[in-house]
Design a protein around this motif. Sequence first.
Motif, short mmCIF file in Angstrom:
data_model
loop_
_atom_site.label_atom_id
_atom_site.label_comp_id
_atom_site.label_asym_id
_atom_site.label_seq_id
_atom_site.Cartn_x
_atom_site.Cartn_y
_atom_site.Cartn_z
N ASN A 152 0.80 -1.22 0.00
CA ASN A 152 0.00 0.00 0.00
C ASN A 152 0.84 1.28 0.00
N LEU A 153 1.91 1.29 0.79
CA LEU A 153 2.70 2.52 0.94
C LEU A 153 4.12 2.40 0.38
N GLY A 154 4.53 1.20 0.00
CA GLY A 154 5.87 1.02 -0.53
C GLY A 154 6.87 0.63 0.55
N TRP A 155 8.08 0.20 0.10
CA TRP A 155 9.09 -0.31 1.04
C TRP A 155 9.66 0.79 1.93
N ARG A 156 9.64 2.05 1.49
CA ARG A 156 10.24 3.13 2.28
C ARG A 156 9.51 3.31 3.62
N ALA A 157 8.20 3.20 3.60
CA ALA A 157 7.43 3.38 4.82
C ALA A 157 7.77 2.32 5.86
N LEU A 158 8.19 1.14 5.39
CA LEU A 158 8.57 0.07 6.31
C LEU A 158 9.75 0.50 7.18
N TYR A 159 10.71 1.20 6.62
CA TYR A 159 11.88 1.67 7.38
C TYR A 159 11.50 2.81 8.32
N TRP A 160 10.63 3.68 7.88
CA TRP A 160 10.24 4.81 8.73
C TRP A 160 9.49 4.35 9.98
N ILE A 161 8.58 3.42 9.79
CA ILE A 161 7.78 2.96 10.93
C ILE A 161 8.61 2.11 11.89
N SER A 162 9.68 1.49 11.39
CA SER A 162 10.47 0.57 12.22
C SER A 162 11.25 1.26 13.33
N ILE A 163 11.26 2.59 13.38
CA ILE A 163 11.98 3.27 14.44
C ILE A 163 11.21 3.26 15.77
N ILE A 164 9.94 2.90 15.73
CA ILE A 164 9.11 2.98 16.93
C ILE A 164 9.62 2.09 18.06
N PRO A 165 9.94 0.79 17.83
CA PRO A 165 10.43 -0.04 18.95
C PRO A 165 11.70 0.50 19.60
N ALA A 166 12.63 1.02 18.79
CA ALA A 166 13.87 1.56 19.35
C ALA A 166 13.59 2.78 20.21
N ALA A 167 12.67 3.63 19.75
CA ALA A 167 12.33 4.82 20.52
C ALA A 167 11.71 4.45 21.86
N VAL A 168 10.86 3.43 21.87
CA VAL A 168 10.25 2.97 23.13
C VAL A 168 11.32 2.41 24.06
N THR A 169 12.28 1.68 23.51
CA THR A 169 13.34 1.08 24.33
C THR A 169 14.23 2.14 24.97
N ILE A 170 14.45 3.25 24.29
CA ILE A 170 15.22 4.34 24.87
C ILE A 170 14.56 4.83 26.16
N VAL A 171 13.25 5.00 26.10
CA VAL A 171 12.50 5.46 27.28
C VAL A 171 12.62 4.43 28.41
N LEU A 172 12.47 3.15 28.10
CA LEU A 172 12.57 2.11 29.12
C LEU A 172 13.96 2.05 29.74
N ALA A 173 14.99 2.20 28.90
CA ALA A 173 16.37 2.13 29.40
C ALA A 173 16.68 3.26 30.38
N TYR A 174 16.00 4.38 30.23
CA TYR A 174 16.22 5.53 31.11
C TYR A 174 15.96 5.17 32.58
N PHE A 175 15.04 4.24 32.82
CA PHE A 175 14.63 3.90 34.18
C PHE A 175 15.41 2.71 34.76
N LEU A 176 16.38 2.18 34.02
CA LEU A 176 17.15 1.04 34.50
C LEU A 176 18.31 1.48 35.40
N ASP A 177 18.75 0.58 36.25
CA ASP A 177 19.94 0.81 37.09
C ASP A 177 21.08 -0.06 36.57
N GLU A 178 22.30 0.35 36.90
CA GLU A 178 23.46 -0.48 36.59
C GLU A 178 23.45 -1.72 37.49
#
Length: 389
Positions: free
Chosen positions: A130-156
């Motif tokens: 429907n949107l082409g292969w390019r949109a697949l790469y753009w949408i794929s950043i969502i999991p990494a962005a969520v993980t950044i937020v989760l990592a902020y709350f972790l301890d060493e």
Amino acid sequence: MSTTELGDAFGVEPSRVTSAITVTLMLRPVGALVFGVIADRHGRRIPLMVNLFLFTVIELASGFSRNLSTFIGLRAVYGILMGGEWGLGSSLAMEALPIESRGIFSGILQEGYAVGNLVAAMMYYAIVPNLGWRALYWISIIPAAVTIVLAYFLDETDAWRQARQAQRASSKPYYLIVLDMLKQHWLRCIYAIVLMAAMNFLSHGSQDLYPTFLKKQHGFSPKQATVGTVVGNLGAITGGMFFGYISEYLGRRRTIAICAICGACFIPLWVLPRKFGQLLAGAFFIQVFVQGAWGVIPVYLSEISPEGFRATFPGLSYQLGNLVSASASQIEATMGEENPLPEQRDGAQVPNYGRVQGILIGAIFCCVLVLIVIGREERGKNFTQGVKS
């Protein structure tokens, strides 16, 4: 899985597009070394967040590529960042978990890869037509962005704190500490790299080209190729978690050996049938055992790691193994195209990807079996004391 669409967009054969996979894999050791050393010296959390932020930037830019050269260049940088992420995440997870829970969570951790593949396959089916292969790469950043937020709350972890205190208490410069580790554990380092080369040949050789195998050799539709990828990843998730859990009882080495033997038995079902349902069954079971073996790898590498190098040792050995296996899909694609099937489809030759995949994966299962039999077992190692519990 978007190899065919990328080839059409850039006007090249799929084997040319797979060179982007090769370049990505080849540069991952750079990221593993850089981020691994930083993590072992300064902690896991902040380097992980920085890595994932840069990861999202490059992934977003990949969707704007106008030609194959630009795409390959961006995937090269992506490879460096991807190489750093595995060692960071694996060391943080394995050090934070209770000893008795490492096996099952090793499988869960590693099969995040399969879950990601599964989600990507579903997104491919929903987005690319429907949107082409390019949109697949753009949408794929969502999991990494969520993980950044989760990592902020972790301890060493306590294990890292103790290892770092021991290094600081030493009067030696860090490079001399590294040299001492290499002098003492050089054979272990070589073994880990060779094992990871075989394991990465196993995973990339059985996964990367399989959607293209279904579409180009058998003439199945993109929708059917997506279904094949989904079924294979369901098998991977099942095998990774099950065998990761079982390794707590059977041991890490014995579990991987069982997966290598059983996986080899399913190669004919994986590549020889012509019916779609039979190929799906083969895809499921081959990935049960390929990723069953992989489900044990994070905990196995963490447990055999020298003290103070639990981010660098697993990450770098894993990614150097990736470097050795970087050309797996390109080898399969090129040899399949150079040795086509006798029959033609629509007046064109049909590449014989299946035969090449079957021979390669059979040989690699044998290599994994030999390597794991001669390896060491340190199940239950206490990371805070450096001895088995």
